[in-house]
Design a protein around this motif. Sequence first.
Motif, PDB file in Angstrom:
ATOM      1  N   TYR A  57       0.805  -1.216   0.000  1.00  0.00           N
ATOM      2  CA  TYR A  57       0.000   0.000   0.000  1.00  0.00           C
ATOM      3  C   TYR A  57       0.842   1.271   0.000  1.00  0.00           C
ATOM      4  O   TYR A  57       0.509   2.229  -0.707  1.00  0.00           O
ATOM      5  CB  TYR A  57      -0.953  -0.005   1.205  1.00  0.00           C
ATOM      6  CG  TYR A  57      -2.249  -0.727   0.946  1.00  0.00           C
ATOM      7  CD1 TYR A  57      -3.416  -0.029   0.678  1.00  0.00           C
ATOM      8  CD2 TYR A  57      -2.309  -2.120   0.953  1.00  0.00           C
ATOM      9  CE1 TYR A  57      -4.608  -0.693   0.440  1.00  0.00           C
ATOM     10  CE2 TYR A  57      -3.492  -2.789   0.710  1.00  0.00           C
ATOM     11  CZ  TYR A  57      -4.642  -2.074   0.460  1.00  0.00           C
ATOM     12  OH  TYR A  57      -5.814  -2.734   0.208  1.00  0.00           O
ATOM     13  N   PRO A  58       1.933   1.342   0.754  1.00  0.00           N
ATOM     14  CA  PRO A  58       2.741   2.566   0.709  1.00  0.00           C
ATOM     15  C   PRO A  58       3.266   2.902  -0.684  1.00  0.00           C
ATOM     16  O   PRO A  58       3.570   4.063  -0.975  1.00  0.00           O
ATOM     17  CB  PRO A  58       3.895   2.261   1.678  1.00  0.00           C
ATOM     18  CG  PRO A  58       3.306   1.292   2.651  1.00  0.00           C
ATOM     19  CD  PRO A  58       2.389   0.428   1.834  1.00  0.00           C
ATOM     20  N   ALA A  59       3.376   1.880  -1.541  1.00  0.00           N
ATOM     21  CA  ALA A  59       3.868   2.130  -2.901  1.00  0.00           C
ATOM     22  C   ALA A  59       2.798   2.761  -3.791  1.00  0.00           C
ATOM     23  O   ALA A  59       3.101   3.253  -4.877  1.00  0.00           O
ATOM     24  CB  ALA A  59       4.343   0.820  -3.527  1.00  0.00           C
ATOM     25  N   ILE A  60       1.558   2.762  -3.324  1.00  0.00           N
ATOM     26  CA  ILE A  60       0.450   3.242  -4.149  1.00  0.00           C
ATOM     27  C   ILE A  60       0.362   4.758  -4.173  1.00  0.00           C
ATOM     28  O   ILE A  60       0.112   5.373  -5.224  1.00  0.00           O
ATOM     29  CB  ILE A  60      -0.886   2.663  -3.631  1.00  0.00           C
ATOM     30  CG1 ILE A  60      -0.878   1.142  -3.732  1.00  0.00           C
ATOM     31  CG2 ILE A  60      -2.065   3.241  -4.414  1.00  0.00           C
ATOM     32  CD1 ILE A  60      -1.992   0.487  -2.956  1.00  0.00           C
ATOM     33  N   ASP A  61       0.559   5.380  -3.023  1.00  0.00           N
ATOM     34  CA  ASP A  61       0.325   6.824  -2.899  1.00  0.00           C
ATOM     35  C   ASP A  61       1.071   7.665  -3.937  1.00  0.00           C
ATOM     36  O   ASP A  61       0.464   8.541  -4.568  1.00  0.00           O
ATOM     37  CB  ASP A  61       0.689   7.293  -1.490  1.00  0.00           C
ATOM     38  CG  ASP A  61      -0.263   6.723  -0.444  1.00  0.00           C
ATOM     39  OD1 ASP A  61      -1.280   6.110  -0.843  1.00  0.00           O
ATOM     40  OD2 ASP A  61      -0.001   6.888   0.760  1.00  0.00           O
ATOM     41  N   PRO A  62       2.363   7.431  -4.164  1.00  0.00           N
ATOM     42  CA  PRO A  62       3.051   8.251  -5.173  1.00  0.00           C
ATOM     43  C   PRO A  62       2.481   8.067  -6.583  1.00  0.00           C
ATOM     44  O   PRO A  62       2.646   8.942  -7.432  1.00  0.00           O
ATOM     45  CB  PRO A  62       4.504   7.742  -5.103  1.00  0.00           C
ATOM     46  CG  PRO A  62       4.626   7.097  -3.767  1.00  0.00           C
ATOM     47  CD  PRO A  62       3.284   6.499  -3.493  1.00  0.00           C
ATOM     48  N   LEU A  63       1.819   6.929  -6.808  1.00  0.00           N
ATOM     49  CA  LEU A  63       1.273   6.657  -8.142  1.00  0.00           C
ATOM     50  C   LEU A  63      -0.072   7.328  -8.360  1.00  0.00           C
ATOM     51  O   LEU A  63      -0.332   7.889  -9.431  1.00  0.00           O
ATOM     52  CB  LEU A  63       1.123   5.141  -8.345  1.00  0.00           C
ATOM     53  CG  LEU A  63       2.386   4.292  -8.152  1.00  0.00           C
ATOM     54  CD1 LEU A  63       2.042   2.820  -8.346  1.00  0.00           C
ATOM     55  CD2 LEU A  63       3.467   4.732  -9.113  1.00  0.00           C
ATOM     56  N   LEU A  64      -0.943   7.267  -7.361  1.00  0.00           N
ATOM     57  CA  LEU A  64      -2.321   7.728  -7.541  1.00  0.00           C
ATOM     58  C   LEU A  64      -2.604   9.114  -6.967  1.00  0.00           C
ATOM     59  O   LEU A  64      -3.552   9.774  -7.400  1.00  0.00           O
ATOM     60  CB  LEU A  64      -3.296   6.717  -6.916  1.00  0.00           C
ATOM     61  CG  LEU A  64      -3.339   5.319  -7.529  1.00  0.00           C
ATOM     62  CD1 LEU A  64      -4.432   4.492  -6.862  1.00  0.00           C
ATOM     63  CD2 LEU A  64      -3.562   5.377  -9.035  1.00  0.00           C
ATOM     64  N   GLN A  65      -1.827   9.534  -5.993  1.00  0.00           N
ATOM     65  CA  GLN A  65      -2.167  10.787  -5.316  1.00  0.00           C
ATOM     66  C   GLN A  65      -1.486  11.996  -5.954  1.00  0.00           C
ATOM     67  O   GLN A  65      -1.022  12.911  -5.265  1.00  0.00           O
ATOM     68  CB  GLN A  65      -1.837  10.665  -3.827  1.00  0.00           C
ATOM     69  CG  GLN A  65      -2.701   9.631  -3.128  1.00  0.00           C
ATOM     70  CD  GLN A  65      -2.528   9.628  -1.619  1.00  0.00           C
ATOM     71  OE1 GLN A  65      -1.933  10.535  -1.032  1.00  0.00           O
ATOM     72  NE2 GLN A  65      -3.049   8.603  -0.966  1.00  0.00           N
ATOM     73  N   THR A  66      -1.464  12.003  -7.268  1.00  0.00           N
ATOM     74  CA  THR A  66      -1.008  13.189  -7.997  1.00  0.00           C
ATOM     75  C   THR A  66      -2.252  13.946  -8.464  1.00  0.00           C
ATOM     76  O   THR A  66      -3.322  13.337  -8.625  1.00  0.00           O
ATOM     77  CB  THR A  66      -0.174  12.794  -9.221  1.00  0.00           C
ATOM     78  OG1 THR A  66      -1.015  12.066 -10.148  1.00  0.00           O
ATOM     79  CG2 THR A  66       1.008  11.919  -8.813  1.00  0.00           C
ATOM     80  N   PRO A  67      -2.166  15.240  -8.675  1.00  0.00           N
ATOM     81  CA  PRO A  67      -3.350  15.991  -9.135  1.00  0.00           C
ATOM     82  C   PRO A  67      -3.950  15.414 -10.411  1.00  0.00           C
ATOM     83  O   PRO A  67      -5.177  15.358 -10.563  1.00  0.00           O
ATOM     84  CB  PRO A  67      -2.794  17.404  -9.366  1.00  0.00           C
ATOM     85  CG  PRO A  67      -1.630  17.502  -8.441  1.00  0.00           C
ATOM     86  CD  PRO A  67      -1.019  16.139  -8.424  1.00  0.00           C
ATOM     87  N   GLU A  68      -3.097  14.933 -11.322  1.00  0.00           N
ATOM     88  CA  GLU A  68      -3.586  14.385 -12.587  1.00  0.00           C
ATOM     89  C   GLU A  68      -4.375  13.094 -12.365  1.00  0.00           C
ATOM     90  O   GLU A  68      -5.441  12.892 -12.947  1.00  0.00           O
ATOM     91  CB  GLU A  68      -2.405  14.106 -13.524  1.00  0.00           C
ATOM     92  CG  GLU A  68      -1.629  15.330 -13.961  1.00  0.00           C
ATOM     93  CD  GLU A  68      -0.635  15.793 -12.902  1.00  0.00           C
ATOM     94  OE1 GLU A  68      -0.062  16.892 -13.082  1.00  0.00           O
ATOM     95  OE2 GLU A  68      -0.428  15.060 -11.903  1.00  0.00           O
ATOM     96  N   CYS A  69      -3.856  12.218 -11.513  1.00  0.00           N
ATOM     97  CA  CYS A  69      -4.546  10.950 -11.245  1.00  0.00           C
ATOM     98  C   CYS A  69      -5.842  11.185 -10.472  1.00  0.00           C
ATOM     99  O   CYS A  69      -6.858  10.548 -10.745  1.00  0.00           O
ATOM    100  CB  CYS A  69      -3.633  10.011 -10.453  1.00  0.00           C
ATOM    101  SG  CYS A  69      -2.870   8.736 -11.460  1.00  0.00           S
ATOM    102  N   VAL A  70      -5.779  12.048  -9.487  1.00  0.00           N
ATOM    103  CA  VAL A  70      -6.976  12.342  -8.691  1.00  0.00           C
ATOM    104  C   VAL A  70      -8.106  12.836  -9.596  1.00  0.00           C
ATOM    105  O   VAL A  70      -9.260  12.401  -9.482  1.00  0.00           O
ATOM    106  CB  VAL A  70      -6.654  13.382  -7.601  1.00  0.00           C
ATOM    107  CG1 VAL A  70      -7.935  13.889  -6.951  1.00  0.00           C
ATOM    108  CG2 VAL A  70      -5.721  12.772  -6.543  1.00  0.00           C
ATOM    109  N   ALA A  71      -7.779  13.715 -10.520  1.00  0.00           N
ATOM    110  CA  ALA A  71      -8.800  14.235 -11.437  1.00  0.00           C
ATOM    111  C   ALA A  71      -9.313  13.136 -12.359  1.00  0.00           C
ATOM    112  O   ALA A  71     -10.519  13.038 -12.623  1.00  0.00           O
ATOM    113  CB  ALA A  71      -8.216  15.379 -12.263  1.00  0.00           C
TER     114      ALA A  71
END
Length: 283
Positions: A57-71
Amino acid sequence: MGAALARVLLDGGVPLTVWNRTAAKAEAFVEAGARFAVSPAEAVTRGEVVIVCVASYPAIDPLLQTPECVAALRGKVLVQLTTGCPREARTSAAWAARHGSSYLDGAILVTPGQVGGEASALLVAGDTDAFAKADPVLRRIGRHTTYLGDDAGAAAALDLAFLAHFFGGLLGFYHGARIMEAEGQDVAVLGEMVAEVAPALGQIFRGDAGTIKRGTFAATESTLRNSATVVELLHRHACEAGLDRTFTSFADASFRRGIAAGFAQEDAAALIKILRVASHSAV
């Protein structure tokens, strides 16, 4: 595991976009018909059901929690198949809800080579509407897919509970293998015996689960003291035969605690009461 998921989905005719930190790992899937995304955000943009399977799970945040991914995730179904704890699953579900996407958390119960096969199994929990939408895709991965309800942590909880049983059993089996070796016996005979009695053992576990759920521990066939006597014998043999005593010391101490707490004449499942006390006092 991610490669296995991609292979099964492509083989099933599911339109697929893939992303991997190492682009070369995606080449075979692109050749098989997948589209390659240069970033996680691009991959999310192209799909309505987004499946994530990484090391932790800690490896996920840098991948998905970018402004582009969130949008890009807004309005999408996010399916998390990374192995983790229930707390992590619930935290991820809350994060997804805050950002407008629906969330499913899954546990894959087979090895990569078994994904999509006749025995493939998948536990899924989370948003009910999201499951209805993702179900056809998920059943490509796990032919035996079980939906556990809207608590996003339920799949991880059941997965960990089963893994506790599985690895506890492995340790017991490996100690048994050492007994066979130490006594000059054929280890294969033990393997055959365990395979043959597996259904009967399953009935015992099912009965113990019912006992624990009801909370009534009256012994009907055998007592905790009876079980403790057998475990003490295992420990004594390990000492006499010069075997590693890690497993037997733990088991012997656990049953001794049950007797000391006054549960000697109750069913062996009463040992759960000792474990409950330990969980409440843990730091």
